[in-house]
Write a protein that holds these residues in place. Structure first.
Motif, PDB file in Angstrom:
ATOM      1  N   LYS A 112       0.833  -1.217   0.000  1.00  0.00           N
ATOM      2  CA  LYS A 112       0.000   0.000   0.000  1.00  0.00           C
ATOM      3  C   LYS A 112       0.867   1.266   0.000  1.00  0.00           C
ATOM      4  N   PRO A 113       1.762   1.383  -0.995  1.00  0.00           N
ATOM      5  CA  PRO A 113       2.631   2.571  -1.017  1.00  0.00           C
ATOM      6  C   PRO A 113       1.834   3.848  -1.244  1.00  0.00           C
ATOM      7  N   THR A 114       2.350   4.929  -0.687  1.00  0.00           N
ATOM      8  CA  THR A 114       1.693   6.234  -0.841  1.00  0.00           C
ATOM      9  C   THR A 114       2.699   7.240  -1.380  1.00  0.00           C
ATOM     10  N   LEU A 115       2.188   8.321  -1.912  1.00  0.00           N
ATOM     11  CA  LEU A 115       3.026   9.434  -2.360  1.00  0.00           C
ATOM     12  C   LEU A 115       2.228  10.713  -2.145  1.00  0.00           C
ATOM     13  N   THR A 181      16.067   8.180   1.674  1.00  0.00           N
ATOM     14  CA  THR A 181      15.418   8.049   2.987  1.00  0.00           C
ATOM     15  C   THR A 181      14.043   8.707   2.968  1.00  0.00           C
ATOM     16  N   LYS A 182      13.979   9.909   2.389  1.00  0.00           N
ATOM     17  CA  LYS A 182      12.710  10.645   2.293  1.00  0.00           C
ATOM     18  C   LYS A 182      11.707   9.869   1.428  1.00  0.00           C
ATOM     19  N   ASP A 183      12.168   9.328   0.306  1.00  0.00           N
ATOM     20  CA  ASP A 183      11.287   8.551  -0.583  1.00  0.00           C
ATOM     21  C   ASP A 183      10.675   7.367   0.159  1.00  0.00           C
ATOM     22  N   PHE A 184      11.510   6.642   0.920  1.00  0.00           N
ATOM     23  CA  PHE A 184      11.031   5.469   1.662  1.00  0.00           C
ATOM     24  C   PHE A 184       9.954   5.876   2.673  1.00  0.00           C
ATOM     25  N   LYS A 185      10.186   7.001   3.354  1.00  0.00           N
ATOM     26  CA  LYS A 185       9.202   7.461   4.342  1.00  0.00           C
ATOM     27  C   LYS A 185       7.914   7.894   3.653  1.00  0.00           C
ATOM     28  N   ASP A 186       8.052   8.547   2.490  1.00  0.00           N
ATOM     29  CA  ASP A 186       6.868   8.957   1.714  1.00  0.00           C
ATOM     30  C   ASP A 186       6.055   7.737   1.282  1.00  0.00           C
ATOM     31  N   TYR A 187       6.767   6.653   0.924  1.00  0.00           N
ATOM     32  CA  TYR A 187       6.077   5.434   0.464  1.00  0.00           C
ATOM     33  C   TYR A 187       5.404   4.685   1.612  1.00  0.00           C
ATOM     34  N   GLY A 188       5.779   5.030   2.855  1.00  0.00           N
ATOM     35  CA  GLY A 188       5.091   4.415   3.991  1.00  0.00           C
ATOM     36  C   GLY A 188       5.970   3.626   4.936  1.00  0.00           C
ATOM     37  N   TYR A 189       7.309   3.661   4.743  1.00  0.00           N
ATOM     38  CA  TYR A 189       8.194   2.928   5.662  1.00  0.00           C
ATOM     39  C   TYR A 189       8.358   3.755   6.939  1.00  0.00           C
ATOM     40  N   ASP A 190       7.993   3.185   8.093  1.00  0.00           N
ATOM     41  CA  ASP A 190       7.969   3.971   9.333  1.00  0.00           C
ATOM     42  C   ASP A 190       9.039   3.573  10.352  1.00  0.00           C
ATOM     43  N   LYS A 191       9.957   2.685   9.953  1.00  0.00           N
ATOM     44  CA  LYS A 191      11.030   2.298  10.891  1.00  0.00           C
ATOM     45  C   LYS A 191      12.273   3.165  10.627  1.00  0.00           C
ATOM     46  N   GLU A 192      13.205   3.110  11.579  1.00  0.00           N
ATOM     47  CA  GLU A 192      14.403   3.937  11.495  1.00  0.00           C
ATOM     48  C   GLU A 192      15.365   3.372  10.446  1.00  0.00           C
ATOM     49  N   ILE A 193      15.904   4.261   9.622  1.00  0.00           N
ATOM     50  CA  ILE A 193      16.889   3.883   8.598  1.00  0.00           C
ATOM     51  C   ILE A 193      18.240   4.462   9.018  1.00  0.00           C
TER      52      ILE A 193
END
Length: 325
Positions: A112-115, A181-193
Protein backbone atom coordinates in the motif's frame (compact mmCIF):
# COMPACT_ATOMS: atom_id res chain seq x y z
CA UNK A 1 28.49 -27.11 -36.60
CA UNK A 2 31.23 -26.94 -33.93
CA UNK A 3 32.33 -30.49 -32.95
CA UNK A 4 31.59 -31.34 -29.31
CA UNK A 5 34.67 -31.30 -27.12
CA UNK A 6 35.02 -34.33 -24.83
CA UNK A 7 35.47 -32.36 -21.68
CA UNK A 8 33.23 -31.63 -18.74
CA UNK A 9 34.04 -28.38 -16.99
CA UNK A 10 32.78 -27.80 -13.47
CA UNK A 11 31.43 -24.36 -12.57
CA UNK A 12 31.38 -23.85 -8.80
CA UNK A 13 31.19 -20.90 -6.39
CA UNK A 14 34.24 -19.73 -4.50
CA UNK A 15 32.04 -17.18 -2.68
CA UNK A 16 29.30 -14.70 -3.61
CA UNK A 17 31.78 -12.68 -5.69
CA UNK A 18 33.61 -15.26 -7.77
CA UNK A 19 32.88 -18.48 -9.61
CA UNK A 20 35.64 -21.00 -10.21
CA UNK A 21 35.89 -22.85 -13.53
CA UNK A 22 37.62 -26.21 -12.93
CA UNK A 23 38.92 -28.92 -15.29
CA UNK A 24 39.27 -26.41 -18.09
CA UNK A 25 41.21 -27.57 -21.13
CA UNK A 26 44.09 -25.09 -21.78
CA UNK A 27 42.76 -24.15 -25.23
CA UNK A 28 39.28 -23.43 -23.79
CA UNK A 29 40.83 -21.39 -20.96
CA UNK A 30 42.73 -19.30 -23.53
CA UNK A 31 39.52 -18.77 -25.54
CA UNK A 32 37.61 -17.70 -22.41
CA UNK A 33 40.43 -15.35 -21.43
CA UNK A 34 40.29 -13.68 -24.86
CA UNK A 35 36.48 -13.52 -24.74
CA UNK A 36 36.49 -11.71 -21.37
CA UNK A 37 39.43 -9.34 -22.09
CA UNK A 38 38.77 -5.70 -23.02
CA UNK A 39 40.77 -2.57 -23.68
CA UNK A 40 40.02 0.31 -21.33
CA UNK A 41 38.87 3.44 -23.23
CA UNK A 42 41.65 6.05 -23.27
CA UNK A 43 44.23 3.61 -21.87
CA UNK A 44 47.01 5.09 -24.07
CA UNK A 45 46.90 8.30 -22.03
CA UNK A 46 47.06 6.59 -18.62
CA UNK A 47 50.34 6.78 -16.63
CA UNK A 48 50.46 3.00 -15.95
CA UNK A 49 50.29 2.27 -19.68
CA UNK A 50 52.78 5.00 -20.60
CA UNK A 51 55.26 3.68 -18.05
CA UNK A 52 54.77 0.15 -19.53
CA UNK A 53 53.52 -1.26 -16.23
CA UNK A 54 50.13 -2.22 -17.72
CA UNK A 55 48.94 -3.20 -21.21
CA UNK A 56 45.69 -1.20 -21.06
CA UNK A 57 43.44 -4.27 -20.79
CA UNK A 58 41.06 -5.58 -18.15
CA UNK A 59 40.77 -9.37 -17.87
CA UNK A 60 37.58 -10.54 -16.21
CA UNK A 61 38.62 -14.22 -16.31
CA UNK A 62 41.75 -15.22 -14.36
CA UNK A 63 43.31 -17.95 -16.47
CA UNK A 64 45.58 -19.07 -13.59
CA UNK A 65 42.94 -19.46 -10.83
CA UNK A 66 39.87 -20.02 -13.03
CA UNK A 67 38.06 -17.20 -11.17
CA UNK A 68 35.42 -15.00 -12.79
CA UNK A 69 32.59 -12.82 -11.43
CA UNK A 70 29.36 -14.66 -10.48
CA UNK A 71 27.25 -12.12 -12.38
CA UNK A 72 28.80 -13.23 -15.69
CA UNK A 73 27.41 -16.78 -15.42
CA UNK A 74 24.83 -16.31 -18.24
CA UNK A 75 27.62 -15.18 -20.61
CA UNK A 76 29.78 -18.15 -19.63
CA UNK A 77 26.93 -20.60 -20.21
CA UNK A 78 26.08 -19.06 -23.58
CA UNK A 79 29.71 -19.07 -24.70
CA UNK A 80 30.28 -22.71 -23.70
CA UNK A 81 27.03 -23.85 -25.34
CA UNK A 82 27.90 -22.03 -28.58
CA UNK A 83 31.38 -23.60 -28.48
CA UNK A 84 29.83 -27.03 -27.79
CA UNK A 85 31.80 -27.47 -24.58
CA UNK A 86 30.28 -29.79 -21.96
CA UNK A 87 29.96 -28.29 -18.49
CA UNK A 88 28.10 -28.85 -15.26
CA UNK A 89 26.96 -26.46 -12.56
CA UNK A 90 27.73 -27.29 -8.95
CA UNK A 91 24.67 -27.36 -6.70
CA UNK A 92 23.71 -23.82 -5.73
CA UNK A 93 25.05 -22.21 -8.92
CA UNK A 94 21.89 -21.11 -10.72
CA UNK A 95 21.06 -18.19 -13.03
CA UNK A 96 17.35 -17.92 -12.22
CA UNK A 97 14.54 -19.56 -10.25
CA UNK A 98 10.82 -19.69 -11.11
CA UNK A 99 8.53 -17.18 -9.43
CA UNK A 100 4.86 -16.28 -9.87
CA UNK A 101 4.31 -12.76 -11.21
CA UNK A 102 0.80 -12.87 -9.72
CA UNK A 103 2.27 -13.44 -6.25
CA UNK A 104 4.68 -10.54 -6.76
CA UNK A 105 1.80 -8.30 -7.86
CA UNK A 106 -0.13 -9.29 -4.73
CA UNK A 107 2.90 -8.54 -2.55
CA UNK A 108 3.55 -5.05 -3.94
CA UNK A 109 -0.16 -4.21 -3.61
CA UNK A 110 -0.06 -5.34 0.03
CA UNK A 111 2.62 -2.72 0.72
CA UNK A 112 0.00 0.00 0.00
CA UNK A 113 2.63 2.57 -1.02
CA UNK A 114 1.69 6.23 -0.84
CA UNK A 115 3.03 9.43 -2.36
CA UNK A 116 2.04 12.81 -0.98
CA UNK A 117 -0.47 11.02 1.28
CA UNK A 118 -2.25 9.34 -1.67
CA UNK A 119 -2.26 5.62 -2.50
CA UNK A 120 -0.26 4.72 -5.58
CA UNK A 121 0.09 1.49 -7.55
CA UNK A 122 3.14 0.15 -9.31
CA UNK A 123 3.02 0.25 -13.10
CA UNK A 124 3.23 -3.04 -15.02
CA UNK A 125 6.90 -2.59 -15.95
CA UNK A 126 7.75 -1.85 -12.27
CA UNK A 127 6.05 -5.09 -11.16
CA UNK A 128 7.92 -6.94 -13.95
CA UNK A 129 11.22 -5.47 -12.72
CA UNK A 130 10.52 -6.53 -9.11
CA UNK A 131 9.54 -10.06 -10.25
CA UNK A 132 12.67 -10.36 -12.42
CA UNK A 133 14.92 -9.20 -9.58
CA UNK A 134 13.41 -11.61 -7.04
CA UNK A 135 13.67 -14.52 -9.50
CA UNK A 136 17.30 -13.69 -10.38
CA UNK A 137 18.71 -12.50 -7.03
CA UNK A 138 21.16 -10.47 -9.15
CA UNK A 139 20.47 -7.84 -11.80
CA UNK A 140 21.59 -4.53 -13.26
CA UNK A 141 18.28 -2.71 -13.74
CA UNK A 142 18.28 0.00 -16.42
CA UNK A 143 15.48 2.37 -15.52
CA UNK A 144 15.41 5.89 -17.07
CA UNK A 145 14.51 9.18 -15.38
CA UNK A 146 10.84 9.42 -14.30
CA UNK A 147 10.33 5.63 -14.48
CA UNK A 148 9.90 5.30 -10.71
CA UNK A 149 13.23 3.62 -9.95
CA UNK A 150 13.09 4.41 -6.22
CA UNK A 151 9.69 2.69 -5.93
CA UNK A 152 11.17 -0.47 -7.51
CA UNK A 153 14.04 -0.36 -5.00
CA UNK A 154 11.61 0.26 -2.13
CA UNK A 155 9.43 -2.72 -3.12
CA UNK A 156 12.47 -5.02 -3.29
CA UNK A 157 13.86 -3.73 0.02
CA UNK A 158 10.50 -4.40 1.70
CA UNK A 159 10.41 -7.94 0.21
CA UNK A 160 13.81 -8.78 1.71
CA UNK A 161 12.93 -6.93 4.93
CA UNK A 162 10.03 -9.35 5.48
CA UNK A 163 12.55 -12.17 5.06
CA UNK A 164 14.67 -10.47 7.75
CA UNK A 165 17.65 -9.93 5.44
CA UNK A 166 19.96 -7.05 6.37
CA UNK A 167 20.05 -4.60 3.46
CA UNK A 168 22.57 -1.99 2.28
CA UNK A 169 21.87 0.73 -0.30
CA UNK A 170 24.92 2.45 -1.80
CA UNK A 171 24.48 5.85 -3.47
CA UNK A 172 27.04 8.31 -4.94
CA UNK A 173 26.20 11.47 -2.92
CA UNK A 174 24.99 12.58 0.52
CA UNK A 175 21.98 14.32 -1.08
CA UNK A 176 20.89 10.96 -2.54
CA UNK A 177 21.16 9.38 0.94
CA UNK A 178 18.67 11.95 2.20
CA UNK A 179 16.49 11.71 -0.93
CA UNK A 180 16.24 7.90 -0.75
CA UNK A 181 15.42 8.05 2.99
CA UNK A 182 12.71 10.65 2.29
CA UNK A 183 11.29 8.55 -0.58
CA UNK A 184 11.03 5.47 1.66
CA UNK A 185 9.20 7.46 4.34
CA UNK A 186 6.87 8.96 1.71
CA UNK A 187 6.08 5.43 0.46
CA UNK A 188 5.09 4.42 3.99
CA UNK A 189 8.19 2.93 5.66
CA UNK A 190 7.97 3.97 9.33
CA UNK A 191 11.03 2.30 10.89
CA UNK A 192 14.40 3.94 11.49
CA UNK A 193 16.89 3.88 8.60
CA UNK A 194 20.62 4.11 9.33
CA UNK A 195 22.27 6.82 7.20
CA UNK A 196 26.06 6.75 6.93
CA UNK A 197 27.93 9.86 5.86
CA UNK A 198 29.84 12.68 7.52
CA UNK A 199 28.39 13.61 10.91
CA UNK A 200 25.58 11.03 10.91
CA UNK A 201 25.29 8.63 13.88
CA UNK A 202 25.84 4.96 12.99
CA UNK A 203 23.53 2.36 14.55
CA UNK A 204 22.33 -1.15 13.78
CA UNK A 205 19.33 -1.15 11.45
CA UNK A 206 17.59 -3.48 9.00
CA UNK A 207 18.17 -0.91 6.24
CA UNK A 208 21.33 1.18 5.82
CA UNK A 209 21.71 3.89 3.18
CA UNK A 210 25.22 5.24 2.65
CA UNK A 211 27.50 6.90 0.16
CA UNK A 212 29.98 4.49 -1.37
CA UNK A 213 32.80 6.84 -0.37
CA UNK A 214 31.86 6.48 3.32
CA UNK A 215 31.20 2.74 3.14
CA UNK A 216 34.52 2.04 1.40
CA UNK A 217 36.19 2.76 4.77
CA UNK A 218 33.99 0.27 6.68
CA UNK A 219 35.71 -2.72 8.37
CA UNK A 220 35.61 -6.10 6.60
CA UNK A 221 33.24 -7.65 9.18
CA UNK A 222 30.72 -4.81 8.60
CA UNK A 223 30.85 -5.28 4.82
CA UNK A 224 30.33 -9.03 5.21
CA UNK A 225 27.34 -8.58 7.54
CA UNK A 226 24.92 -7.48 4.79
CA UNK A 227 22.84 -10.08 2.94
CA UNK A 228 21.39 -7.73 0.29
CA UNK A 229 23.11 -4.83 -1.49
CA UNK A 230 21.77 -2.19 -3.90
CA UNK A 231 24.04 0.12 -5.90
CA UNK A 232 21.88 3.06 -7.01
CA UNK A 233 23.10 5.23 -9.92
CA UNK A 234 25.66 2.47 -10.50
CA UNK A 235 27.14 4.16 -13.60
CA UNK A 236 28.49 7.01 -11.42
CA UNK A 237 30.55 4.74 -9.16
CA UNK A 238 34.31 4.87 -9.58
CA UNK A 239 35.22 1.43 -10.90
CA UNK A 240 38.04 0.71 -8.43
CA UNK A 241 36.06 1.83 -5.36
CA UNK A 242 32.92 -0.11 -6.35
CA UNK A 243 35.05 -3.17 -7.17
CA UNK A 244 36.79 -2.88 -3.79
CA UNK A 245 33.50 -2.74 -1.86
CA UNK A 246 31.60 -5.47 -3.71
CA UNK A 247 34.57 -7.86 -3.82
CA UNK A 248 34.81 -7.59 -0.02
CA UNK A 249 31.10 -8.42 0.40
CA UNK A 250 31.85 -12.13 -0.03
CA UNK A 251 28.70 -13.34 1.77
CA UNK A 252 26.24 -11.04 -0.01
CA UNK A 253 24.34 -13.26 -2.46
CA UNK A 254 21.58 -10.80 -3.40
CA UNK A 255 22.87 -7.86 -5.47
CA UNK A 256 21.17 -5.23 -7.59
CA UNK A 257 22.58 -2.29 -9.49
CA UNK A 258 20.18 0.41 -10.70
CA UNK A 259 20.92 3.13 -13.22
CA UNK A 260 19.30 5.23 -15.90
CA UNK A 261 22.16 4.80 -18.34
CA UNK A 262 25.48 3.09 -18.99
CA UNK A 263 28.47 4.80 -20.58
CA UNK A 264 28.30 2.66 -23.73
CA UNK A 265 31.60 0.81 -23.25
CA UNK A 266 31.48 -2.97 -23.10
CA UNK A 267 34.09 -3.27 -20.37
CA UNK A 268 32.17 -0.90 -18.05
CA UNK A 269 28.90 -2.77 -18.61
CA UNK A 270 30.45 -6.22 -18.08
CA UNK A 271 32.24 -5.12 -14.91
CA UNK A 272 28.95 -3.86 -13.48
CA UNK A 273 27.12 -7.00 -14.63
CA UNK A 274 29.86 -9.15 -13.09
CA UNK A 275 29.55 -7.41 -9.72
CA UNK A 276 25.73 -7.15 -9.70
CA UNK A 277 24.12 -9.31 -12.39
CA UNK A 278 22.95 -9.29 -16.02
CA UNK A 279 21.32 -6.18 -17.51
CA UNK A 280 17.53 -5.98 -17.41
CA UNK A 281 15.98 -3.04 -19.28
CA UNK A 282 13.00 -1.99 -17.15
CA UNK A 283 11.50 0.44 -19.68
CA UNK A 284 12.63 3.16 -22.09
CA UNK A 285 12.10 6.91 -22.32
CA UNK A 286 10.30 6.37 -25.66
CA UNK A 287 7.83 3.96 -23.98
CA UNK A 288 7.24 6.43 -21.14
CA UNK A 289 6.43 9.14 -23.70
CA UNK A 290 4.10 6.82 -25.59
CA UNK A 291 2.24 5.92 -22.38
CA UNK A 292 1.90 9.60 -21.45
CA UNK A 293 3.97 9.12 -18.26
CA UNK A 294 6.32 11.90 -19.34
CA UNK A 295 5.91 14.76 -21.82
CA UNK A 296 6.92 14.26 -25.45
CA UNK A 297 10.25 15.72 -26.38
CA UNK A 298 10.87 17.87 -29.44
CA UNK A 299 14.43 18.70 -30.43
CA UNK A 300 15.09 21.85 -32.49
CA UNK A 301 18.58 22.11 -33.91
CA UNK A 302 19.87 25.62 -34.48
CA UNK A 303 22.93 26.01 -36.71
CA UNK A 304 24.68 29.37 -36.57
CA UNK A 305 26.86 30.34 -39.52
CA UNK A 306 29.49 33.03 -39.23
CA UNK A 307 32.71 34.04 -40.90
CA UNK A 308 35.85 32.11 -40.02
CA UNK A 309 38.09 34.26 -37.87
CA UNK A 310 41.65 33.32 -36.94
CA UNK A 311 42.24 34.10 -33.29
CA UNK A 312 45.64 33.29 -31.77
CA UNK A 313 44.61 32.56 -28.16
CA UNK A 314 41.79 30.74 -26.40
CA UNK A 315 40.83 33.87 -24.45
CA UNK A 316 40.53 35.94 -27.65
CA UNK A 317 38.34 33.22 -29.15
CA UNK A 318 36.08 33.25 -26.08
CA UNK A 319 35.86 37.04 -26.15
CA UNK A 320 34.88 36.92 -29.82
CA UNK A 321 32.17 34.28 -29.20
CA UNK A 322 30.50 36.00 -26.26
CA UNK A 323 30.58 39.50 -27.79
CA UNK A 324 29.41 38.60 -31.31
CA UNK A 325 25.76 39.47 -31.95
Amino acid sequence: MVPEKNISMLISKKDEVHLVLSDVEPSIAAELSDFFTFEVPGFKFMPAYRSRMWDGKIRLFNIHTGEIYVGLLPYIEEYLQNSNVKFELEKGVVSKRPISRKNVEGFVESLKPTLGGKRISLRDYQVDAVAHAIASNRALLISPTASGKSLIIYSLVRYYHIKKLKTLILVPTTSLVEQMTKDFKDYGYDKEICKIYSGQPVFDSDITITTWQSFSKAPKNVMESFEVVFGDEAHLFKANVLKGILEKMKNTAIRFGTTGTLDGTEVHRLQLEGLFGPVKKVTTTADLMEDGTIANLDIDILILKHKKVKLPTYQEEMDYLVSND
